[in-house]
Design a protein around this motif. Sequence first.
Motif, PDB file in Angstrom:
ATOM      1  N   VAL A  53       0.076  -3.371 -10.107  1.00 15.76           N
ATOM      2  CA  VAL A  53      -0.353  -4.741  -9.822  1.00 15.76           C
ATOM      3  C   VAL A  53       0.420  -5.306  -8.627  1.00 15.76           C
ATOM      4  CG1 VAL A  53      -0.321  -7.098 -10.744  1.00 15.76           C
ATOM      5  CG2 VAL A  53      -1.155  -5.219 -12.149  1.00 15.76           C
ATOM      6  N   LEU A  54       1.730  -5.049  -8.579  1.00 13.81           N
ATOM      7  CA  LEU A  54       2.533  -5.558  -7.464  1.00 13.81           C
ATOM      8  C   LEU A  54       2.295  -4.783  -6.173  1.00 13.81           C
ATOM      9  CD1 LEU A  54       5.887  -6.243  -9.319  1.00 13.81           C
ATOM     10  CD2 LEU A  54       4.176  -7.904  -8.563  1.00 13.81           C
ATOM     11  N   LEU A  55       1.715  -3.616  -6.288  1.00 15.65           N
ATOM     12  CA  LEU A  55       1.405  -2.822  -5.104  1.00 15.65           C
ATOM     13  C   LEU A  55       0.201  -3.396  -4.343  1.00 15.65           C
ATOM     14  CD1 LEU A  55       2.288  -0.246  -3.629  1.00 15.65           C
ATOM     15  CD2 LEU A  55       0.701   1.025  -5.067  1.00 15.65           C
ATOM     16  N   VAL A  56      -0.701  -4.064  -5.062  1.00 17.28           N
ATOM     17  CA  VAL A  56      -1.906  -4.616  -4.421  1.00 17.28           C
ATOM     18  C   VAL A  56      -1.556  -5.592  -3.296  1.00 17.28           C
ATOM     19  CG1 VAL A  56      -3.983  -6.005  -4.798  1.00 17.28           C
ATOM     20  CG2 VAL A  56      -3.402  -4.176  -6.398  1.00 17.28           C
ATOM     21  N   PRO A  57      -0.723  -6.627  -3.530  1.00 18.68           N
ATOM     22  CA  PRO A  57      -0.407  -7.521  -2.411  1.00 18.68           C
ATOM     23  C   PRO A  57       0.341  -6.823  -1.283  1.00 18.68           C
ATOM     24  CG  PRO A  57       0.457  -8.407  -4.479  1.00 18.68           C
ATOM     25  CD  PRO A  57      -0.143  -7.088  -4.772  1.00 18.68           C
ATOM     26  N   LEU A  58       1.145  -5.837  -1.656  1.00 24.36           N
ATOM     27  CA  LEU A  58       1.857  -5.079  -0.629  1.00 24.36           C
ATOM     28  C   LEU A  58       0.871  -4.338   0.270  1.00 24.36           C
ATOM     29  CD1 LEU A  58       4.757  -4.401   0.260  1.00 24.36           C
ATOM     30  CD2 LEU A  58       4.660  -2.429  -1.245  1.00 24.36           C
ATOM     31  N   LEU A  59      -0.173  -3.797  -0.338  1.00 27.11           N
ATOM     32  CA  LEU A  59      -1.196  -3.110   0.456  1.00 27.11           C
ATOM     33  C   LEU A  59      -2.022  -4.097   1.287  1.00 27.11           C
ATOM     34  CD1 LEU A  59      -2.383  -0.461  -2.142  1.00 27.11           C
ATOM     35  CD2 LEU A  59      -1.185  -0.006  -0.006  1.00 27.11           C
ATOM     36  N   LEU A  60      -2.248  -5.281   0.741  1.00 27.78           N
ATOM     37  CA  LEU A  60      -3.033  -6.272   1.476  1.00 27.78           C
ATOM     38  C   LEU A  60      -2.291  -6.826   2.687  1.00 27.78           C
ATOM     39  CD1 LEU A  60      -4.776  -8.225  -1.408  1.00 27.78           C
ATOM     40  CD2 LEU A  60      -5.831  -6.686   0.256  1.00 27.78           C
ATOM     41  N   THR A  61      -0.964  -6.782   2.682  1.00 25.51           N
ATOM     42  CA  THR A  61      -0.197  -7.252   3.838  1.00 25.51           C
ATOM     43  C   THR A  61      -0.094  -6.185   4.916  1.00 25.51           C
ATOM     44  OG1 THR A  61       1.891  -6.567   2.848  1.00 25.51           O
ATOM     45  CG2 THR A  61       1.194  -8.846   2.465  1.00 25.51           C
ATOM     46  N   SER A  62      -0.706  -5.072   4.687  1.00 25.23           N
ATOM     47  CA  SER A  62      -0.705  -3.943   5.629  1.00 25.23           C
ATOM     48  C   SER A  62       0.714  -3.472   5.953  1.00 25.23           C
ATOM     49  CB  SER A  62      -1.449  -4.304   6.915  1.00 25.23           C
ATOM     50  OG  SER A  62      -2.800  -4.556   6.624  1.00 25.23           O
ATOM     51  N   ALA A  63       1.529  -3.414   4.931  1.00 28.70           N
ATOM     52  CA  ALA A  63       2.875  -2.855   5.097  1.00 28.70           C
ATOM     53  C   ALA A  63       2.737  -1.369   5.431  1.00 28.70           C
ATOM     54  CB  ALA A  63       3.669  -3.035   3.807  1.00 28.70           C
ATOM     55  N   PRO A  64       3.714  -0.789   6.085  1.00 25.38           N
ATOM     56  CA  PRO A  64       3.632   0.641   6.404  1.00 25.38           C
ATOM     57  C   PRO A  64       3.475   1.482   5.129  1.00 25.38           C
ATOM     58  CG  PRO A  64       5.490  -0.379   7.540  1.00 25.38           C
ATOM     59  CD  PRO A  64       4.929  -1.401   6.610  1.00 25.38           C
ATOM     60  N   TRP A  65       2.805   2.606   5.271  1.00 23.23           N
ATOM     61  CA  TRP A  65       2.566   3.475   4.118  1.00 23.23           C
ATOM     62  C   TRP A  65       3.865   3.931   3.475  1.00 23.23           C
ATOM     63  CZ3 TRP A  65      -1.802   3.384   1.742  1.00 23.23           C
ATOM     64  CH2 TRP A  65      -2.976   3.155   2.433  1.00 23.23           C
ATOM     65  N   ALA A  66       4.903   4.092   4.280  1.00 19.73           N
ATOM     66  CA  ALA A  66       6.192   4.524   3.734  1.00 19.73           C
ATOM     67  C   ALA A  66       6.750   3.483   2.769  1.00 19.73           C
ATOM     68  CB  ALA A  66       7.182   4.787   4.862  1.00 19.73           C
ATOM     69  N   VAL A  67       6.576   2.212   3.089  1.00 18.34           N
ATOM     70  CA  VAL A  67       7.065   1.142   2.213  1.00 18.34           C
ATOM     71  C   VAL A  67       6.258   1.127   0.920  1.00 18.34           C
ATOM     72  CG1 VAL A  67       7.310  -1.359   1.984  1.00 18.34           C
ATOM     73  CG2 VAL A  67       7.905  -0.238   4.136  1.00 18.34           C
ATOM     74  N   SER A  68       4.936   1.203   1.044  1.00 21.03           N
ATOM     75  CA  SER A  68       4.076   1.201  -0.144  1.00 21.03           C
ATOM     76  C   SER A  68       4.359   2.419  -1.021  1.00 21.03           C
ATOM     77  CB  SER A  68       2.603   1.206   0.264  1.00 21.03           C
ATOM     78  OG  SER A  68       2.297   0.091   1.059  1.00 21.03           O
ATOM     79  N   GLY A  69       4.505   3.564  -0.385  1.00 17.41           N
ATOM     80  CA  GLY A  69       4.793   4.790  -1.136  1.00 17.41           C
ATOM     81  C   GLY A  69       6.151   4.743  -1.808  1.00 17.41           C
ATOM     82  N   SER A  70       7.138   4.185  -1.122  1.00 21.41           N
ATOM     83  CA  SER A  70       8.480   4.063  -1.709  1.00 21.41           C
ATOM     84  C   SER A  70       8.468   3.124  -2.914  1.00 21.41           C
ATOM     85  CB  SER A  70       9.467   3.549  -0.673  1.00 21.41           C
ATOM     86  OG  SER A  70       9.583   4.453   0.390  1.00 21.41           O
ATOM     87  N   PHE A  71       7.729   2.025  -2.795  1.00 17.98           N
ATOM     88  CA  PHE A  71       7.623   1.088  -3.909  1.00 17.98           C
ATOM     89  C   PHE A  71       6.945   1.748  -5.106  1.00 17.98           C
ATOM     90  CE2 PHE A  71       5.430  -2.262  -6.266  1.00 17.98           C
ATOM     91  CZ  PHE A  71       6.507  -3.081  -6.582  1.00 17.98           C
ATOM     92  N   ALA A  72       5.865   2.474  -4.853  1.00 12.82           N
ATOM     93  CA  ALA A  72       5.163   3.166  -5.939  1.00 12.82           C
ATOM     94  C   ALA A  72       6.052   4.230  -6.574  1.00 12.82           C
ATOM     95  CB  ALA A  72       3.871   3.788  -5.417  1.00 12.82           C
ATOM     96  N   ALA A  73       6.798   4.962  -5.759  1.00 16.90           N
ATOM     97  CA  ALA A  73       7.690   6.001  -6.289  1.00 16.90           C
ATOM     98  C   ALA A  73       8.815   5.379  -7.114  1.00 16.90           C
ATOM     99  CB  ALA A  73       8.265   6.822  -5.141  1.00 16.90           C
TER     100      ALA A  73
END
Length: 116
Positions: A53-73
């Motif tokens: 759920v918290l990953l959705v806004p992170l993806l909507l802000t177009s953060a770098p894939w490394a940041v999104s992947g690190s958060f998910a990991a």
Amino acid sequence: MSHPVSALGVAVLCASGYVWYVPAIMDVHAGADRPGSRRLAALACLTGWGTGVLLVPLLLTSAPWAVSGSFAALGAAVSGGQAVRSRVRRRTEAREEAQRWATLGRPRAAAGCDQP
């Protein structure tokens, strides 16, 4: 794949996962009525779904894939750690319960004896 499409996919996945997180919310809400291992497992479930759920806004802000992947990991690691703790605690609870039942199954000591 673009960030908005990924965010939509994660949002739909999280919305469809209610069959797991709603019972987990109930287990956590029940508090001491549930065994500790079950509450830990519910927290692991909620942590995993909450990460999504918290990953959705992170993806909507177009953060770098490394940041999104690190958060998910990180969310997956925390959730997995809680799940492992839950399993260890469940084994401990089962062992304690078996000892309690074994104690109940003992024959009674003769009157006047000091044996346990």
